[in-house]
Scaffold this motif. Structure first.
Motif, PDB file in Angstrom:
ATOM      1  N   PRO A 195       0.832  -1.211   0.000  1.00  0.00           N
ATOM      2  CA  PRO A 195       0.000   0.000   0.000  1.00  0.00           C
ATOM      3  C   PRO A 195       0.867   1.262   0.000  1.00  0.00           C
ATOM      4  N   PHE A 196       0.302   2.341  -0.568  1.00  0.00           N
ATOM      5  CA  PHE A 196       1.021   3.604  -0.604  1.00  0.00           C
ATOM      6  C   PHE A 196       1.138   4.174   0.804  1.00  0.00           C
ATOM      7  N   LEU A 197       2.252   4.827   1.057  1.00  0.00           N
ATOM      8  CA  LEU A 197       2.477   5.465   2.360  1.00  0.00           C
ATOM      9  C   LEU A 197       1.625   6.727   2.473  1.00  0.00           C
ATOM     10  N   ASP A 198       1.168   6.998   3.663  1.00  0.00           N
ATOM     11  CA  ASP A 198       0.368   8.178   3.961  1.00  0.00           C
ATOM     12  C   ASP A 198       1.279   9.226   4.600  1.00  0.00           C
ATOM     13  N   PRO A 199       1.238  10.486   4.146  1.00  0.00           N
ATOM     14  CA  PRO A 199       2.099  11.509   4.753  1.00  0.00           C
ATOM     15  C   PRO A 199       1.895  11.627   6.264  1.00  0.00           C
ATOM     16  N   ALA A 200       0.707  11.306   6.754  1.00  0.00           N
ATOM     17  CA  ALA A 200       0.443  11.406   8.190  1.00  0.00           C
ATOM     18  C   ALA A 200       1.149  10.302   8.984  1.00  0.00           C
ATOM     19  N   SER A 201       1.618   9.262   8.304  1.00  0.00           N
ATOM     20  CA  SER A 201       2.260   8.157   9.021  1.00  0.00           C
ATOM     21  C   SER A 201       3.783   8.297   9.101  1.00  0.00           C
ATOM     22  N   ILE A 202       4.314   9.355   8.511  1.00  0.00           N
ATOM     23  CA  ILE A 202       5.768   9.598   8.518  1.00  0.00           C
ATOM     24  C   ILE A 202       6.013  11.019   9.018  1.00  0.00           C
ATOM     25  N   ARG A 203       6.920  11.152   9.973  1.00  0.00           N
ATOM     26  CA  ARG A 203       7.329  12.487  10.412  1.00  0.00           C
ATOM     27  C   ARG A 203       8.771  12.687   9.952  1.00  0.00           C
ATOM     28  N   LEU A 204       8.984  13.750   9.196  1.00  0.00           N
ATOM     29  CA  LEU A 204      10.319  14.088   8.716  1.00  0.00           C
ATOM     30  C   LEU A 204      10.691  15.432   9.322  1.00  0.00           C
ATOM     31  N   GLU A 205      11.874  15.474   9.947  1.00  0.00           N
ATOM     32  CA  GLU A 205      12.357  16.699  10.577  1.00  0.00           C
ATOM     33  C   GLU A 205      13.747  17.019  10.038  1.00  0.00           C
ATOM     34  N   THR A 212       0.015   3.588  12.692  1.00  0.00           N
ATOM     35  CA  THR A 212      -0.293   2.377  13.449  1.00  0.00           C
ATOM     36  C   THR A 212      -0.011   1.114  12.645  1.00  0.00           C
ATOM     37  N   ALA A 213      -0.156   1.165  11.323  1.00  0.00           N
ATOM     38  CA  ALA A 213       0.113  -0.009  10.486  1.00  0.00           C
ATOM     39  C   ALA A 213       1.604  -0.080  10.176  1.00  0.00           C
ATOM     40  N   PRO A 214       2.153  -1.305  10.073  1.00  0.00           N
ATOM     41  CA  PRO A 214       3.574  -1.407   9.715  1.00  0.00           C
ATOM     42  C   PRO A 214       3.835  -0.731   8.374  1.00  0.00           C
ATOM     43  N   ALA A 215       4.849   0.090   8.327  1.00  0.00           N
ATOM     44  CA  ALA A 215       5.176   0.807   7.095  1.00  0.00           C
ATOM     45  C   ALA A 215       6.398   0.182   6.450  1.00  0.00           C
ATOM     46  N   GLN A 216       6.322   0.031   5.147  1.00  0.00           N
ATOM     47  CA  GLN A 216       7.470  -0.420   4.371  1.00  0.00           C
ATOM     48  C   GLN A 216       7.743   0.647   3.328  1.00  0.00           C
ATOM     49  N   GLY A 217       9.000   0.789   2.995  1.00  0.00           N
ATOM     50  CA  GLY A 217       9.360   1.774   1.994  1.00  0.00           C
ATOM     51  C   GLY A 217      10.848   2.024   2.013  1.00  0.00           C
TER      52      GLY A 217
END
Length: 163
Positions: free
Chosen positions: A90-100, A148-153
């Protein structure tokens, strides 16, 4: 012969500037916007940097983006971070990744992520800067998976080159 007098503030400023390393005075500067067509001009190329897997849930990873301008001329560049979704979703959601990004004052500042066809990315226009000849750009980013879901990428840093 009479000796010229200088205000104390001028002498204090001159002493303070003499103590500042030359590298700080010639650090990368924000790119001039120039004409509207020059400001919106697309990059002429990219320097792809080593990719790495996305960190596991709630883990953080610091990534350093480094690029050296080996020429003697100034060059407009923009660091960019791409976060690629798995090929089959599944495509990653911007809300599931925090980039600083680590700012010059030593604090982490959150960067907004845009999304297009499964790729999250930082915008180039706000990251443009002028890198002086024979200087190195080094930016530190911190990536955290907050969903909350495991993210791959895959995290794919790069530097856009202009002109």
């Amino acid at each position: 012969m009479r000796t010229p007098k200088f205000p104390r503030r001028s002498l204090a400023l001159a002493a303070a500037l003499a103590a500042v390393p030359t590298a700080l005075l010639t650090a990368p500067a924000q790119a001039a916007t120039g004409t509207p067509t020059a400001a919106g001009a697309p990059p002429t190329g990219f320097v792809e940097l080593p990719a790495s897997p996305l960190p596991p849930d709630h883990a953080q990873r610091v990534i350093t983006v480094s690029y050296r301008n080996d020429s003697s001329a100034d060059r407009t560049v923009a660091p960019q971070v791409l976060i690629e979704s798995p090929a089959n979703g599944p495509f990653l959601d911007p809300a599931s990744i925090r980039l600083e990004v680590l700012s010059t004052d030593g604090h982490w500042r959150t960067l907004p992520l845009a999304s297009q066809t499964g790729t999250l990315y930082t915008r180039l226009a706000s990251a443009k800067l002028v890198l002086h000849g024979h200087h190195t750009l080094t930016e530190r980013y911190r990536i955290t998976v907050v969903g909350t879901a495991p993210a791959q990428g895959t995290v794919e840093p790069r530097v856009a080159l202009y002109g």
